[in-house]
Motif scaffolding. Structure first.
Motif, PDB file in Angstrom:
ATOM      1  N   LYS A  38       0.827  -1.207   0.000  1.00 29.82           N
ATOM      2  CA  LYS A  38       0.000   0.000   0.000  1.00 29.82           C
ATOM      3  C   LYS A  38       0.864   1.260   0.000  1.00 29.82           C
ATOM      4  CE  LYS A  38      -4.286  -1.783   1.973  1.00 29.82           C
ATOM      5  NZ  LYS A  38      -5.348  -1.579   2.983  1.00 29.82           N
ATOM      6  N   GLN A  39       1.990   1.225   0.693  1.00 29.90           N
ATOM      7  CA  GLN A  39       2.892   2.379   0.695  1.00 29.90           C
ATOM      8  C   GLN A  39       3.504   2.591  -0.688  1.00 29.90           C
ATOM      9  OE1 GLN A  39       4.351   2.144   5.417  1.00 29.90           O
ATOM     10  NE2 GLN A  39       5.719   1.571   3.763  1.00 29.90           N
ATOM     11  N   LEU A  40       3.873   1.493  -1.349  1.00 28.13           N
ATOM     12  CA  LEU A  40       4.434   1.601  -2.696  1.00 28.13           C
ATOM     13  C   LEU A  40       3.396   2.096  -3.695  1.00 28.13           C
ATOM     14  CD1 LEU A  40       6.536  -1.701  -2.841  1.00 28.13           C
ATOM     15  CD2 LEU A  40       7.419   0.641  -2.735  1.00 28.13           C
ATOM     16  N   PHE A  41       2.119   1.771  -3.424  1.00 30.64           N
ATOM     17  CA  PHE A  41       1.032   2.145  -4.320  1.00 30.64           C
ATOM     18  C   PHE A  41       0.876   3.668  -4.415  1.00 30.64           C
ATOM     19  CE2 PHE A  41      -3.680   2.208  -5.316  1.00 30.64           C
ATOM     20  CZ  PHE A  41      -3.547   1.684  -6.593  1.00 30.64           C
ATOM     21  N   VAL A  42       1.281   4.394  -3.372  1.00 33.19           N
ATOM     22  CA  VAL A  42       1.149   5.853  -3.369  1.00 33.19           C
ATOM     23  C   VAL A  42       2.517   6.554  -3.363  1.00 33.19           C
ATOM     24  CG1 VAL A  42      -1.123   5.850  -2.274  1.00 33.19           C
ATOM     25  CG2 VAL A  42       0.923   5.867  -0.841  1.00 33.19           C
ATOM     26  N   SER A  43       3.573   5.818  -3.719  1.00 33.64           N
ATOM     27  CA  SER A  43       4.927   6.378  -3.698  1.00 33.64           C
ATOM     28  C   SER A  43       5.463   6.591  -5.107  1.00 33.64           C
ATOM     29  CB  SER A  43       5.872   5.450  -2.930  1.00 33.64           C
ATOM     30  OG  SER A  43       5.455   5.268  -1.598  1.00 33.64           O
ATOM     31  N   ASP A  44       6.399   7.547  -5.220  1.00 32.83           N
ATOM     32  CA  ASP A  44       7.142   7.809  -6.466  1.00 32.83           C
ATOM     33  C   ASP A  44       6.220   8.143  -7.642  1.00 32.83           C
ATOM     34  OD1 ASP A  44       9.578   7.240  -5.123  1.00 32.83           O
ATOM     35  OD2 ASP A  44       9.233   5.096  -5.438  1.00 32.83           O
ATOM     36  N   LEU A  45       5.145   8.866  -7.371  1.00 32.86           N
ATOM     37  CA  LEU A  45       4.195   9.229  -8.422  1.00 32.86           C
ATOM     38  C   LEU A  45       4.551  10.576  -9.034  1.00 32.86           C
ATOM     39  CD1 LEU A  45       0.897   8.088  -6.648  1.00 32.86           C
ATOM     40  CD2 LEU A  45       2.315   6.816  -8.278  1.00 32.86           C
ATOM     41  N   LEU A  46       4.168  10.776 -10.301  1.00 35.35           N
ATOM     42  CA  LEU A  46       4.565  11.970 -11.052  1.00 35.35           C
ATOM     43  C   LEU A  46       3.418  12.932 -11.332  1.00 35.35           C
ATOM     44  CD1 LEU A  46       6.938  10.212 -13.617  1.00 35.35           C
ATOM     45  CD2 LEU A  46       7.548  11.342 -11.472  1.00 35.35           C
ATOM     46  N   GLY A  47       2.167  12.525 -11.015  1.00 30.49           N
ATOM     47  CA  GLY A  47       1.043  13.431 -11.209  1.00 30.49           C
ATOM     48  C   GLY A  47       0.551  13.489 -12.637  1.00 30.49           C
ATOM     49  N   GLY A  48      -0.210  14.538 -12.949  1.00 28.13           N
ATOM     50  CA  GLY A  48      -0.786  14.701 -14.276  1.00 28.13           C
ATOM     51  C   GLY A  48      -0.795  16.155 -14.692  1.00 28.13           C
ATOM     52  N   SER A  49      -1.600  16.489 -15.689  1.00 21.39           N
ATOM     53  CA  SER A  49      -1.622  17.843 -16.236  1.00 21.39           C
ATOM     54  C   SER A  49      -2.580  18.747 -15.471  1.00 21.39           C
ATOM     55  CB  SER A  49      -2.028  17.814 -17.709  1.00 21.39           C
ATOM     56  OG  SER A  49      -3.387  17.437 -17.840  1.00 21.39           O
ATOM     57  N   ILE A  50      -2.250  20.018 -15.442  1.00 18.10           N
ATOM     58  CA  ILE A  50      -3.106  21.003 -14.785  1.00 18.10           C
ATOM     59  C   ILE A  50      -4.432  21.139 -15.521  1.00 18.10           C
ATOM     60  CG2 ILE A  50      -3.340  23.470 -14.282  1.00 18.10           C
ATOM     61  CD1 ILE A  50      -0.400  23.536 -13.584  1.00 18.10           C
TER      62      ILE A  50
END
Length: 507
Positions: free
Chosen positions: A8-20
């Motif tokens: 679960k921690q990895l599932f929300v880690s090292d994410l880059l997001g999206g466009s505004i």
């Protein structure tokens, strides 16, 4: 093999997001929903009835949940699907005779007009505010409630695969729905908090004396205690129950409630400065000074260096402690909007500061300076100016080589500028809807707005309960959406009950 907690921690880690642009398209579902609901409600009022609580919930909660989950690939279609029912009801009831009675829209408009006249004709002759100087404005309720609903839904939805990873909080650099949500939450709290400041400063001239100052500080400390206690309770609960946590968000021990808990005390200590200087100027000063410390003082490198994490208590909580100053500036910026958004009419210089002095209407023959005329604005004019100005600031910051990328982890100046530009623009959008469809209220939105911080606490508790009860990572999209709808019903239902009992937790 990794444990469930680690997964679960990895599932929300090292994410880059999206466009505004996608974030704007998604969150604008809230404005479309409110417009559709308002059209339907106004039309039904002609027949002496109202939108049912079920449809109120669907319009103002389920549509937002759908936007961030199952309809995230088809947001344009969702906008059409949301607006069509409201328009259809409006067209259907167009030729229905208006019901004459106390609840009819014509009578409501008459009462609203009379209230405005009383407000405009009242002066502060008895040492009290005019009765309708700070009225309840439906567009502020809708804006703040939808933001709260999105936030409360997202904190659980993020643990399911049905919630796209690009909407979850980024690791360090970038933008996402949840990154915007936390800043908007703080901004809206600042906006609402300014109501009490307007009351205090409008009734009397600001005069500093130590006795009053110490009283203000003591009151600030008392307000900080409950929030700090909540932060500690959350800390011990997470550690004691071995609940998953993402340390790069706030740190090992720090959490969002602790950040909120520091606001009342620090704002009380800053009171002499905030009374005499425009709040927006103070907020700019705090944010820019923090930006300088980040880049010139070495704080940026210190925060992003993982090797020093367990050197001392400060390094263990470096994200939470350092980002506090960015959140503080956002909160004060929110307060600065209150002077022209909350009152029923303009007071001198309200674009730049909360007015000190009486609220009576000035004689039209009284000469005013060009600066006073330029900075004394209606709510509409103030929001237009604010939206254009902060969008321009954000555009400049985004293209300037002097600033780094947006970072919610740091709450740097680019992040602050993004939050301000977004909220100024969306406040204007909600205000435009309120001008098109007058006098519409929602039980769901009213209770959510009143519940505010208390409902956020409830949502956090329910999120923990769900995560400890099921493996969210293995839920199909259909099952996840069903669980989230039940969760939304629970949060909204608790909000309605707390509102009925007048039980509120305020900053």
């Amino acid at each position: 093999m990794a444990s469930l907690k680690e997964q679960k921690q990895l599932f929300v880690s090292d994410l880059l997001g999206g466009s505004i642009s996608e974030i704007y398209l998604l969150t604008s579902i809230s404005i479309t929903s409110w417009l559709s609901y308002s059209l339907a409600q106004k039309s039904l009022q002609k027949r002496g009835s109202n939108v049912s609580l079920t449809f109120d919930f669907i319009f103002n909660a389920v549509t937002l949940l759908a936007a961030m989950t199952i309809y995230s690939p088809s947001l344009q279609w969702l906008h059409w699907m949301v607006i069509i029912p409201g328009v259809a009801v409006a067209v259907w009831s167009r030729n229905v005779p208006k019901k004459i009675g106390a609840n009819g829209p014509k009578n409501a408009q008459k009462r609203e007009t009379l209230a405005k006249k009383r407000s405009n004709n009242s002066t502060d002759t008895n040492g009290a505010l005019p009765p309708d100087f700070l009225p309840k404005k439906p567009f502020i309720t809708a804006y703040r409630s939808h933001m709260m609903i999105i936030t409360n839904l997202a904190i659980l939805a993020v643990d399911f695969p049905v919630f796209p990873r690009r909407f979850a909080k980024v690791e360090t650099w970038g933008t996402s729905l949840m990154d915007l949500g936390v800043g908007s939450f703080v901004f809206s709290m600042g906006l609402v908090h300014s109501r009490s400041i307007i009351k205090a400063q409008t009734l009397q001239k600001a005069r500093f004396n130590w006795q009053n100052y110490l009283r203000i500080v003591a009151k600030g400390i008392r307000k900080s205690v409950p929030l700090t206690v909540l932060g500690l309770v959350r800390l011990f609960s997470v550690k004691g129950l071995d609940y998953q946590e993402h340390v790069t968000e706030y740190g090992v021990h720090w959490n969002f409630f602790m950040t909120l808990g520091l606001f009342p005390t620090l704002l009380a200590l800053m009171d002499p400065v905030l009374v005499y200087l425009p709040r927006a100027l103070v907020a700019f000063g705090v944010s820019v000074a923090y930006e300088v410390v980040l880049h010139r003082g070495g704080l940026l490198k210190y925060v992003l260096t993982e090797g020093n994490r367990y050197n001392n208590v400060f390094s263990m909580n470096k994200e939470g402690i350092s980002s506090f100053f960015g959140y503080l500036s956002i909160f004060i910026f929110g307060q600065s909007f209150g002077s022209f958004v909350l009152p029923a009419r303009a007071t001198p210089y309200n674009l730049v500061q909360i007015h000190n002095g009486q609220t009576g209407v000035r004689n039209k023959r009284t000469k005013t300076s060009w600066f006073e005329r330029a900075t004394t604005v209606s709510t509409t004019r103030g929001l237009v100016i604010a939206a254009v100005f902060y969008q321009a600031v954000f555009a400049w910051v985004s293209s300037s080589p002097w600033f780094s990328n947006i970072s919610r982890r740091l709450v740097n100046f680019p992040y602050v500028a993004w939050v301000l530009s977004y909220n100024a623009t969306f406040l204007l959008g909600y205000h435009v809807v309120s001008q098109l469809v007058l006098g519409v209220e929602s039980r769901v939105l009213n209770s959510t707005n009143s519940g505010g911080l208390g409902l956020f606490l409830v949502a956090n508790l329910l999120t923990g309960l769900v995560n400890m009860s099921i493996n969210t990572l293995q839920c199909s999209d259909a099952v996840a959406f069903g669980i989230l709808v039940v969760y939304a019903v629970a949060v909204v239902g608790i909000g309605l009950e707390l509102d009925r009992r007048k039980l509120y937790l305020k900053l």
